[in-house]
Scaffold this motif. Structure first.
Motif, PDB file in Angstrom:
ATOM      1  N   LYS A 246       7.051  51.827  35.694  1.00  0.00           N
ATOM      2  CA  LYS A 246       6.443  52.106  34.384  1.00  0.00           C
ATOM      3  C   LYS A 246       5.431  53.051  34.398  1.00  0.00           C
ATOM      4  O   LYS A 246       5.232  53.811  33.440  1.00  0.00           O
ATOM      5  N   ARG A 286       8.200  45.910  19.580  1.00  0.00           N
ATOM      6  CA  ARG A 286       9.294  46.795  20.275  1.00  0.00           C
ATOM      7  C   ARG A 286      10.054  45.888  20.768  1.00  0.00           C
ATOM      8  O   ARG A 286       9.971  44.828  21.560  1.00  0.00           O
ATOM      9  N   ASP A 288      13.418  44.893  22.809  1.00  0.00           N
ATOM     10  CA  ASP A 288      13.935  45.428  24.189  1.00  0.00           C
ATOM     11  C   ASP A 288      15.359  44.943  24.699  1.00  0.00           C
ATOM     12  O   ASP A 288      15.386  43.776  24.643  1.00  0.00           O
ATOM     13  N   ASN A 301      16.631  41.360  25.882  1.00  0.00           N
ATOM     14  CA  ASN A 301      15.597  41.098  26.797  1.00  0.00           C
ATOM     15  C   ASN A 301      14.188  40.520  26.477  1.00  0.00           C
ATOM     16  O   ASN A 301      14.033  39.520  26.767  1.00  0.00           O
ATOM     17  N   GLU A 302      13.277  41.246  25.780  1.00  0.00           N
ATOM     18  CA  GLU A 302      12.235  40.691  25.242  1.00  0.00           C
ATOM     19  C   GLU A 302      11.809  41.420  24.212  1.00  0.00           C
ATOM     20  O   GLU A 302      12.206  42.626  23.852  1.00  0.00           O
TER      21      GLU A 302
HETATM   22 MG   LIG Z   1       9.783  44.706  29.559  1.00  0.00          MG
END
Ligand SMILES: [Mg+2]
Ligand SMILES: Nc1ncnc2c1ncn2[C@@H]1O[C@H](COP(=O)(O)OP(=O)(O)O)[C@@H](O)[C@H]1O
Length: 343
Positions: A246, A286, A288, A301-302
């Motif tokens: 990341k 956001r 995901d 996902n999250e």
């Molecule tokens: Mg993440």
């Protein structure tokens, strides 16, 4: 008259450093013809200071040593309502999890982003599952491991995970961010190591079936009529999108738009808005997704309620690609916070 905005940075979470970088970017780009800024730094041990020194010092962390520009009145600015609105540019626990949102709510101060309940549920990966499974949102299969139960019946839990999920699995502290404490296990030994590591961060662990997936993210913005930007795709440099991939590995790539058909992009945008509304998000989030490379199935996902917010982070970049510049985005977020606070 210009509105006074407190910009909170740092914080007590494992994402303290990431927050400083996001906040520096906000401070450099906020529209100074509309807003007067009050930068407030929170140290890792939870002390609040107003900081009137340079943005570089905020970015590199030197602000904490800068006694001349550091004033111990950080919390008073909020408690005395010296500002009109608070922008917590804080990621993770004690910032993105409903705590700062609760403080602002008590003080009657508008706060950028989702409120207390929404922030808390989105921060907690297990609770996100519990809520969304009532709404037919596809998510990876999972098993929850609690520290106390693990200490009592480790063998039984490991067997349950192997039976229900099989390998590979992802192990995540329920309250985590930036992939801290997350690992992928390909066998029993890695599963045990992964659980023990994750238990250093949280007493509730989510173990998830690994999906051979593409990672697609959607930026959502707004209150009652949220809008979604053009979805983007992450191509992590490592086996998965871990902390190194990341923030340090330049080989990780961001693709906007995600390499999907128009139809699929539209579907994912609508799915993101649906999830945003179910979780009562406000301001921004956001959302995901993981898209199975084989079946093309879309899994949530999250949800990140205060996503990475540097000018080159995915959230602002997806809006940039949709025609909304970074400074304009900051202004809209502040105005959405004020609008939501009136109700
Ligand atoms: Mg993440
Ligand atoms: N079930 C899964 N299948 C495949 N990859 C996953 C899965 N869960 C997480 N990952 C990988 O791990 C990364 C971090 O997990 P995530 O749940 O997004 O945690 P964080 O809140 O720390 O970002 C994801 O970006 C993805 O690369």
């Amino acid at each position: 008259m210009k509105k006074k905005v407190a910009i909170l940075f740092g914080g007590q979470s494992t994402e303290h450093e990431v927050s400083r970088v996001s906040a520096s970017s906000v401070l450099r780009n906020i529209d100074s013809s509309k807003y007067d800024v009050y930068p407030i730094g929170i140290t890792k041990d939870g002390k609040w200071f107003e900081y009137t020194g340079s943005i570089e010092n905020i970015e590199n962390g030197d602000w904490e040593k800068d006694e001349f520009y550091k004033n111990p009145n950080g919390q008073e600015i909020l408690f005395n309502r010296e500002v009109d609105v608070v922008f917590p540019v804080l990621h993770g626990l004690y910032g993105e999890d409903g705590t700062v949102q609760g403080l602002c709510k008590l003080l009657g101060l508008p706060c950028v982003g989702p409120g207390v309940m929404s922030s808390a549920v989105c921060m907690d990966k297990v609770y996100t599952k519990y809520v969304l499974e009532n709404f037919e949102i596809k998510q990876a299969e999972y098993v929850v491991v609690n520290a106390f139960e693990y200490s009592k019946e480790k063998e039984k839990l490991i067997e349950k995970i192997e039976k229900e999920l099989n390998y590979d699995v992802f192990i995540k502290p329920s309250n985590s961010g930036s992939s801290v404490g997350i690992s992928k296990a390909h066998n029993r030994k890695e599963l045990e190591q992964g659980l023990e590591n994750a238990l250093k961060y949280d007493r509730k662990i989510l173990v998830e079936k690994a999906i051979n997936a593409r990672e697609v993210e959607v930026a959502v913005l707004g209150n009652d009529e949220p809008m979604a930007a053009i979805p983007g795709e992450i191509i992590p440099a490592n086996e998965f999108y871990d902390y190194e991939a990341k923030y340090s590995n330049a080989e990780s790539k961001l693709l906007i738009p995600a390499n999907l058909s128009e139809e699929k992009l539209e579907f994912i945008k609508n799915e993101a808005i649906k999830i945003y509304k179910i979780l009562d998000c406000a301001g921004l989030s956001r959302v995901d997704f993981l898209i199975d490379k084989d079946t093309k199935e879309v899994y949530l996902n999250e949800i990140n309620t205060i996503p990475g917010f540097t000018k080159i982070s995915m959230y602002p970049k997806m809006w940039q690609a949709s025609g909304k510049g970074y400074s304009e985005l900051i202004s809209e977020l502040i105005e959405f916070a004020i609008e939501r606070n009136n109700i």
